[in-house]
Design a protein around this motif. Sequence first.
Motif, mmCIF file in Angstrom:
data_model
loop_
_atom_site.group_PDB
_atom_site.id
_atom_site.type_symbol
_atom_site.label_atom_id
_atom_site.label_comp_id
_atom_site.label_asym_id
_atom_site.label_seq_id
_atom_site.Cartn_x
_atom_site.Cartn_y
_atom_site.Cartn_z
ATOM 1 N N PHE A 452 0.760 -1.307 -0.187
ATOM 2 C CA PHE A 452 0.071 -0.075 0.077
ATOM 3 C C PHE A 452 0.895 1.198 -0.101
ATOM 4 O O PHE A 452 0.457 2.384 0.002
ATOM 5 N N ASN A 453 2.129 1.072 -0.202
ATOM 6 C CA ASN A 453 3.064 2.285 -0.289
ATOM 7 C C ASN A 453 2.893 2.872 -1.339
ATOM 8 O O ASN A 453 3.311 2.339 -2.445
ATOM 9 N N GLY A 454 2.379 4.279 -1.388
ATOM 10 C CA GLY A 454 2.128 5.100 -2.540
ATOM 11 C C GLY A 454 0.902 4.724 -3.268
ATOM 12 O O GLY A 454 0.484 5.166 -4.583
ATOM 13 N N ALA A 455 0.026 3.916 -2.522
ATOM 14 C CA ALA A 455 -1.428 3.771 -2.967
ATOM 15 C C ALA A 455 -2.453 4.889 -2.973
ATOM 16 O O ALA A 455 -1.981 5.627 -2.161
ATOM 17 N N THR A 456 -3.512 4.925 -3.483
ATOM 18 C CA THR A 456 -4.355 5.843 -3.172
ATOM 19 C C THR A 456 -5.815 5.297 -2.405
ATOM 20 O O THR A 456 -6.081 3.998 -3.108
ATOM 21 N N LEU A 457 -6.304 5.910 -1.517
ATOM 22 C CA LEU A 457 -7.544 5.163 -1.134
ATOM 23 C C LEU A 457 -8.800 5.633 -1.595
ATOM 24 O O LEU A 457 -8.869 7.038 -1.784
ATOM 25 N N GLU A 458 -9.568 4.873 -1.952
ATOM 26 C CA GLU A 458 -11.027 5.191 -2.793
ATOM 27 C C GLU A 458 -12.183 4.505 -1.907
ATOM 28 O O GLU A 458 -11.864 3.547 -1.300
ATOM 29 N N THR A 459 -13.317 5.203 -2.469
ATOM 30 C CA THR A 459 -14.521 4.378 -2.026
ATOM 31 C C THR A 459 -15.565 4.137 -3.114
ATOM 32 O O THR A 459 -15.465 5.114 -4.126
ATOM 33 N N TYR A 460 -16.498 3.105 -3.132
ATOM 34 C CA TYR A 460 -17.313 3.009 -4.178
ATOM 35 C C TYR A 460 -18.780 2.752 -3.337
ATOM 36 O O TYR A 460 -18.809 1.639 -2.695
ATOM 37 N N ASP A 478 8.344 8.344 1.572
ATOM 38 C CA ASP A 478 8.155 8.543 2.867
ATOM 39 C C ASP A 478 8.633 7.128 3.321
ATOM 40 O O ASP A 478 9.274 7.006 4.663
ATOM 41 N N PHE A 479 8.203 6.058 2.857
ATOM 42 C CA PHE A 479 8.508 4.671 3.364
ATOM 43 C C PHE A 479 9.704 3.956 2.453
ATOM 44 O O PHE A 479 9.972 2.779 2.798
ATOM 45 N N GLY A 480 10.348 4.752 1.676
ATOM 46 C CA GLY A 480 11.358 4.075 0.887
ATOM 47 C C GLY A 480 10.877 2.751 0.044
ATOM 48 O O GLY A 480 9.757 2.746 -0.421
ATOM 49 N N SER A 481 11.824 1.876 0.098
ATOM 50 C CA SER A 481 11.453 0.689 -0.570
ATOM 51 C C SER A 481 10.674 -0.577 0.447
ATOM 52 O O SER A 481 10.507 -1.646 0.011
ATOM 53 N N ASP A 482 10.453 -0.126 1.524
ATOM 54 C CA ASP A 482 9.711 -0.884 2.089
ATOM 55 C C ASP A 482 8.123 -1.205 2.051
ATOM 56 O O ASP A 482 7.574 -0.346 1.290
ATOM 57 N N TYR A 485 1.843 -1.648 4.787
ATOM 58 C CA TYR A 485 0.785 -2.459 5.459
ATOM 59 C C TYR A 485 -0.498 -1.491 5.744
ATOM 60 O O TYR A 485 -0.205 -0.571 6.372
ATOM 61 N N ALA A 486 -1.634 -1.950 5.419
ATOM 62 C CA ALA A 486 -2.861 -1.251 5.695
ATOM 63 C C ALA A 486 -3.852 -1.821 6.168
ATOM 64 O O ALA A 486 -4.132 -3.014 6.031
ATOM 65 N N SER A 487 -4.831 -0.935 6.918
ATOM 66 C CA SER A 487 -6.064 -1.562 7.285
ATOM 67 C C SER A 487 -6.977 -0.542 7.228
ATOM 68 O O SER A 487 -6.475 1.032 7.398
ATOM 69 N N LEU A 497 -11.827 5.175 9.362
ATOM 70 C CA LEU A 497 -10.401 5.388 9.740
ATOM 71 C C LEU A 497 -9.510 4.249 8.889
ATOM 72 O O LEU A 497 -9.944 3.075 8.566
ATOM 73 N N ALA A 498 -8.283 4.883 8.704
ATOM 74 C CA ALA A 498 -7.314 3.978 8.029
ATOM 75 C C ALA A 498 -5.819 4.039 8.759
ATOM 76 O O ALA A 498 -5.522 5.000 9.448
ATOM 77 N N PHE A 499 -5.029 3.103 8.459
ATOM 78 C CA PHE A 499 -3.890 2.843 8.968
ATOM 79 C C PHE A 499 -2.802 2.577 8.265
ATOM 80 O O PHE A 499 -3.154 1.605 7.397
ATOM 81 N N LEU A 500 -1.826 2.878 8.479
ATOM 82 C CA LEU A 500 -0.312 2.502 7.376
ATOM 83 C C LEU A 500 0.749 2.469 8.185
ATOM 84 O O LEU A 500 1.182 3.426 8.745
ATOM 85 N N ALA A 501 1.648 1.242 7.834
ATOM 86 C CA ALA A 501 2.862 1.272 8.655
ATOM 87 C C ALA A 501 3.535 0.504 7.388
ATOM 88 O O ALA A 501 3.143 -0.218 6.581
ATOM 89 N N ARG A 502 4.855 0.814 7.632
ATOM 90 C CA ARG A 502 5.861 0.128 6.959
ATOM 91 C C ARG A 502 6.254 -1.321 7.459
ATOM 92 O O ARG A 502 6.110 -1.544 8.401
ATOM 93 N N SER A 503 6.589 -2.289 6.574
ATOM 94 C CA SER A 503 6.731 -3.768 6.871
ATOM 95 C C SER A 503 8.321 -4.036 6.295
ATOM 96 O O SER A 503 8.545 -3.902 5.393
ATOM 97 N N THR A 504 9.256 -4.192 7.275
ATOM 98 C CA THR A 504 10.375 -4.608 6.960
ATOM 99 C C THR A 504 10.863 -6.112 7.417
ATOM 100 O O THR A 504 10.823 -6.143 8.794
ATOM 101 N N ALA A 505 11.547 -6.595 6.610
ATOM 102 C CA ALA A 505 11.813 -8.110 6.903
ATOM 103 C C ALA A 505 10.761 -9.018 7.770
ATOM 104 O O ALA A 505 11.299 -9.353 8.609
#
Length: 534
Positions: A452-460, A478-482, A485-487, A497-505
Amino acid sequence: MNRRLSLCRLALLTGVLALPGCGGGGGSGGGSGGKPVSYPSAGAFGWILKASGATGALSYGLSLVHTSKANTEYAIEIANSNVSDASLLSGGTVNTSGLQVTGLQPHSLVYIVGGDVRLLPMQANGTAPASRVQRAGSTSACRFKLAADDNAAPLNSRFIVSSAGADGTCNTSDDGRAEVRLTSDGGVVYAPIGSDAPLGVVRDPSTLAPRGWIYPRSVVLWNSGTGSAFPIRANSAPAVTRVITDTYRSSLVEDSTQLSVLDFSGGTSSTETSLGATLTSGGGWQLLGFDANAYYVYRNANQTPPSTWTVLRITRTAPVASVLASGTGLVTVASMGSNVLFLTLFDETDNLLARVDKVSGSAAYASYGLSVFPSVQTSANGVHLLQRVADYGTPGAAYTIDFIDEASSTSLLNRPGGFPIVVAEASTVSFDTSESRSRFIYASDYSSASGFNGATLETYDSATGINRVLGALPELADFGSDTGYASANGGPTSLGLAFLARSTAGNVQASGSRVYSFNLGVADSLTATTVTVP
């Protein structure tokens, strides 16, 4: 319907790092800077679970955001807490003649953290939301198994949860059950249950409120004094082993020999209609859904290919079971539309999407080949989300979403890189059908490499046919190449509400994670929280 289960199966098949809706999400920074904190005095909060840690064993925290302060996150449980499950309890106006509840608003969030069941009021009152948390004081609760939501009087709701057994570990063979009751002042009561645990919910046929639990041989009504239980099975007959689904006046149940329908419209008694051992024996029937006319269930003959599948249609009035459709292949995802059923079928030579008419049983098949996995997530309005995953299970998997008209399978909107996140809770719920939701939350520009890094949030909105671009999630810079992760959560109001974090290894990082709020009815409303307060 348990859409979360279907999408989690899809995640396993596609090799997705972490699927939103199968768990939760992580944390954001900031603070009040030592300034006095004022809290919203009215209106509903939205909620989000915040993930951190190894993707195979995530820990979850809990935060709220209020629509009046879109940039402020209210931390309830810290990011590395062990929040194992959560259930939103909403209140509204129950229309008994129309079999609906309308105007739903969040009332309370009932959640489990570290084995303790807690209740958090979701309507603001000018005080810190964390200070209003009520605790059962339990130590062994694991996950919610049954919810008896009372939308007219939410604090009359009850829940059944799984509980850790003697080994002290959830999801093992010695797990038990406990009942969770809410009190009139918002308290929480936790009561362990013996060997016979409830299997389903009975509602009052007049008020539609939940009023009792279905046990293997009886129904036990709540708050009824003497004579609060009545039998559903004699000791000489096989016990009910599973309630496949409940409606407002009947339940589809299974025992060791067949399926049956239990009708509770008499109030303090039941009438059983057996559906025949020849057709329904063997167990393992899975719910596709129900509407005003029928239940729909399916079963695979084997759990691995080669296999055959069968769909039964069971009439709700004067119940009779009949084979609606059958064929070869393994059903991996199933969902119910307005007039058709969708089945994702896998065999050793092809992936197929079957579109089965709910009345005639006639089926139309679309072939996708072995390299593409199709699945449909349905709504209540005859417009559904079709996802296609090309080269699924590989590092180069590619994702596409189409919103389709079920009457013609025509694509109404196409999104390359589309990935479904969640279907928002409905503001109006029908007691006469298993699907009332209409608003999809998804990402475009999702990729296997960056998630989800660099993605766009939409609704239908399938009821209106309106697509809204809510906003851009953090860019690759912002998150580099990592991997991102989103929910997300949304509904029953327009707040999400939405949440985004980077996932590394293989680890979701709490540091640098972000919480957002948005309005499902307003384009470009995605707002990052910049302040975190208790």
